[in-house]
Enzyme design. Structure first.
Site: not given
Ligand code: DSN
Length: 444
Positions: A56, A54, A234, A228, A199, A225
């Site tokens: 924080e 932990y 993740r 991707k 984003d 994120t």
């Molecule tokens: N779930 C993502 C996507 O597939 O584009 C977006 O958050």
């Protein structure tokens, strides 16, 4: 190699499920553009002892003891992100993209303030102000769309910004196939004194690879994120740019506070380590080649599909993703047919969606994962041909107009698709292709 020896010994049920998913991923192709395959190095980090801690707070300012090593891990991830994206301030603690985005609202707006973002049904993200998202419950969300040609409607965005004077404008999407016009959006945001938040969840890896323009010179804040095109675990990151710090020198601290303690508790330190590892991979020349190949593959797939008569939103792509038009409400039917041949894709709305987000009219495809498997243009031709033949098998299927009948209808389409001899034959071909391009465990 059995990665799950301990699970195998003590938990047969979970072991069986993990093996089943390993098999599914190895013997099929992921064409969902937001998915990718991480390296073994990233998996090791995510499976490490860091999950036990932990912490924080932030490096050198934690609420619990024992964080000396965790501090170094977090600083390493931050520094790597700063260098890679050329930004002065990074927070690597967001659990994923949605909390990262919500933290941006908390750092820049008061509840009730007006914000602007791309409409979900025109390719935008839930957290950019879609009515079902908390972002639209706590903020007054104005939504912008795209023109019939699939490009952002800059004139309309400018008109809406001048009319509504938002405090925050989002640029970025989950189903947009063209390059984002960061410069134009920045001009609009600056003219009304709004923060511009980019984003780049979908395109972060392309930005790093030089395969898509970077928003960093234009936006105040950049969120992403990490799982991707960036090919990490993740997770999420929030970056504050030089421009952002010039607008508000305390923006970095405001973002930090928004993540903790406003929104989240302890950070996922094992994920932070995974992010650090992924960022090191992303800084290599090999990753630049990878990012560029993702786009080359998407363009090739688009060209091959169109050559075989498939209609695409915007008539092609500039990035890693394409959107097939499948006929009113037929996205789920095509998704099922592709699933039956081992290609995983997702039904998706198309601009000016004639049906609904539940039963949309498009299917979204992407090339990050197949490019990770080292596929190139010749393989895109094979995939395009498989897609077209699968679509032909279900071409007479129509979504019932009666809403109550739809679920049962789709279940029956699925049952028949998995028993269909033509689809079974294509599935065997896809399996052969997968064998030739196994999931690699290292990218460097
Ligand atoms: N779930 C993502 C996507 O597939 O584009 C977006 O958050």
């Amino acid at each position: 190699m059995n990665l799950y020896t301990h699970i195998q010994k003590q938990d047969k049920e979970t072991y069986k499920l993990l093996l089943a998913e390993e098999k599914r991923q190895a013997e099929g192709l992921e064409l969902i553009p937001s998915e990718n395959i991480v390296s073994q190095a990233v998996r090791e980090a995510v499976g490490s002892c860091l999950t036990n801690k932990y912490s924080e707070g932030y490096p050198h300012a934690r609420y619990y003891g024992g964080n000396e090593v965790i501090d170094q891990v977090e600083i390493l991830a931050r520094e790597r992100a700063k260098k890679l994206f050329k930004v002065p301030y990074v927070n690597v603690q967001p659990y994923s993209g949605s909390p990262a985005n919500f933290a941006v609202y908390l750092a820049t707006c008061n509840p009730g303030d007006t914000v602007m973002g791309q409409l979900l049904t025109a390719g935008g993200h839930l957290t950019h102000g879609w009515k079902a998202s908390a972002t639209a419950m706590f903020y007054k969300a104005v939504q912008y769309g795209v023109k019939p040609d699939g490009y952002l409607d800059i004139k309309e965005i400018e008109r809406l910004a001048k009319k509504h004077k938002p405090k925050l404008i989002w640029v970025g999407a989950t189903a947009y196939v063209r390059e984002f016009p960061f410069k134009e959006l920045a001009k609009i945001a600056d003219s009304v004194g709004a923060y511009l938040a980019a984003d780049i969840a979908h395109i972060a890896g392309l930005v790093v690879a030089g395969a898509h323009a970077s928003p960093v010179p234009y936006a105040h804040i950049v969120t992403t994120t990490t799982h991707k095109t960036l090919r990490g675990p993740r997770g999420g990151m929030i970056m504050v740019t030089k421009k952002g710090l010039a607008k508000d020198p305390e923006l970095g601290q405001k973002v930090d506070r928004a993540i903790f303690p406003n929104l989240q508790g302890g950070p996922h330190d094992h994920t932070t380590a995974g992010i650090a590892v992924a960022l090191k991979e992303a800084a290599t020349p090999k990753f630049r080649t990878y990012g560029k190949q993702i786009v080359r593959n998407a363009k090739a797939l688009a060209k091959d599909l169109m050559a075989e008569g498939v209609e695409l939103v915007s008539g092609g792509t500039d990035n890693h993703m394409l959107l097939m038009k499948c006929g009113v409400g037929r996205g789920a039917i095509v998704e099922i047919a592709l699933d039956a041949i081992g290609l995983t894709a997702n039904k998706n709305t198309i601009p000016n969606e004639p049906s609904s987000p539940f039963y949309p009219s498009g299917v979204r495809l992407g090339t990050p994962s197949v490019t990770t498997r080292r596929m190139k243009e010749p393989e895109m031709k094979i995939i395009a041909h498989a897609i077209v033949r699968a679509m032909a098998v279900v071409e007479d299927e129509q979504l019932p107009t009666e809403k109550g009948e739809r679920k049962a209808y789709l279940a029956s389409v699925k049952k028949h698709a998995h028993a269909n001899p033509a689809l079974k034959k294509i599935h065997a071909e896809v399996r052969q292709l997968c064998k030739k391009f196994p999931i690699p465990d290292s990218f460097v």
